[in-house]
Design an enzyme around this catalytic site. Structure first.
Site, PDB file in Angstrom:
ATOM      1  N   GLU A 108      10.056 -28.600  35.241  1.00  0.00           N
ATOM      2  CA  GLU A 108      11.448 -28.181  34.447  1.00  0.00           C
ATOM      3  C   GLU A 108      12.375 -29.312  34.510  1.00  0.00           C
ATOM      4  OE1 GLU A 108      11.835 -23.187  34.989  1.00  0.00           O
ATOM      5  OE2 GLU A 108      12.918 -24.497  36.005  1.00  0.00           O
ATOM      6  N   GLU A 243       5.751 -19.644  33.663  1.00  0.00           N
ATOM      7  CA  GLU A 243       6.642 -18.713  34.500  1.00  0.00           C
ATOM      8  C   GLU A 243       7.200 -17.902  33.726  1.00  0.00           C
ATOM      9  OE1 GLU A 243       9.731 -20.961  36.791  1.00  0.00           O
ATOM     10  OE2 GLU A 243       8.231 -22.540  37.461  1.00  0.00           O
TER      11      GLU A 243
END
Length: 317
Positions: A108, A243
């Site tokens: 991320e 995720e």
């Protein structure tokens, strides 16, 4: 991480594991980004345990602050050079592994501005730098040859936020082979329910029961995944939901209904992913209890494994 943990996860119905790896605290040569052989062998050990259970595996570059908190032009050249060297090292080590092992280039990427992570809409600069990371990753791995020439590679939108990518910020890297690339996004939507726990119920089903729910619901989720399907899947990219999860949170006066809602959320998330062909990876941070970011599913220690949240697991199954 033990072999028994891997066996246990497989026994509960999972056929793939995403292994987040931090590499640069384990370097033998910082300038050339050479990873210590002991660390490479440790990652190999866990990968081998997964493959022994005939599971698919993703390894990535995870929580590397020098990389994923610096999507700035001032760091672009330096970071791409380091990223290329790091992936050359990793990919060379795993070059002979079969196609059950995939690589994911980053995690991320979030700009750190005045000491704060900026999760809001990114600037063109930040997204352009993330796109350069993706291209560097593809080129570095392919250049190592062997089975890496055809290995499935996973690239990311900025912040692994699908909306930012759909809005034009994500540019598909060029590749020397076709059909061997996926785009990754993460989903804890809406965060007020799934992450922070500000809402105790989610979905139209529970609104009809008179419960207070966020405006984002089953239709929102379905439309979001449909946009991703129409954009990337139809362009020939695979899609990895790298995720997803919802925090365990409840009020004691209505705990059972709220836990059933948690199970329902997981069911909806996985159903929407599966019916569109996305590979969905639950985020299990081994955190249990009642509150923010309690994403634990399996209770794990060096000696034992057990199911810590039956509602989340049932929802996924």
């Amino acid at each position: 991480t033990t072999q028994d943990m891997i066996k246990y996860v497989k026994s509960q119905g999972f056929n793939a594991i995403r292994i987040p790896v931090r590499w640069t605290e384990q370097l033998s040569h910082e300038t050339n980004m050479v990873v210590k052989e002991t660390w490479l062998n440790r990652v190999k050990e866990i990968v081998d345990w997964c493959l022994a259970e005939d599971m698919y595996v993703i390894i990535n570059v995870h929580h590397e602050a020098w990389l994923d908190r610096n999507p700035f032009n001032t760091k672009k050249t330096e970071n791409n050079k380091k990223l290329a060297a790091l992936w050359k090292c990793i990919a060379t080590f795993f070059r002979d592994y079969d196609q059950r092992l995939a690589f994911a280039g980053t995690n991320e990427t979030i700009a750190l501005v005045d000491g704060q992570e900026n999760w809001n809409k990114p600037t063109d600069e930040w997204q352009t730098v993330q796109n350069s990371y993706n291209q560097t990753f593809i080129d570095a791995v392919r250049a190592t040859g062997g089975k890496n020439y055809y290995r499935h590679l996973v690239v990311q939108t900025y912040a692994c936020n699908g909306y930012y990518g759909l809005d034009g910020g994500f540019i598909t890297p060029t590749d020397v082979v076709e059909g061997r690339m996926s785009v990754e996004f993460h989903c804890y939507d809406p965060y007020e329910y799934a992450g922070s726990g500000a809402y105790y119920y989610w979905g139209k089903k529970y609104k009809d029961m008179g419960k207070r729910v966020p405006s984002s619901d089953e239709i929102t989720l379905s439309n979001y995944f449909l946009r991703i399907y129409n954009k990337w899947w139809k362009e020939g990219l695979g899609v990895v939901l790298g995720e997803y999860g919802a925090t365990c949170h409840y009020q004691n006066d209505d705990k059972e209904t709220q836990m059933e809602n948690l199970q329902y959320y997981y069911k909806c998330m996985v159903s929407e992913a599966r019916k569109r062909g996305f590979a969905a990876f639950a985020w299990d941070n081994n955190a249990f209890g009642n509150g923010t970011e309690k994403f634990g599913i399996f209770r794990r220690s060096s000696s034992a494994m057990s199911v810590g949240n039956t509602y989340s697991l049932k929802g996924i199954c």
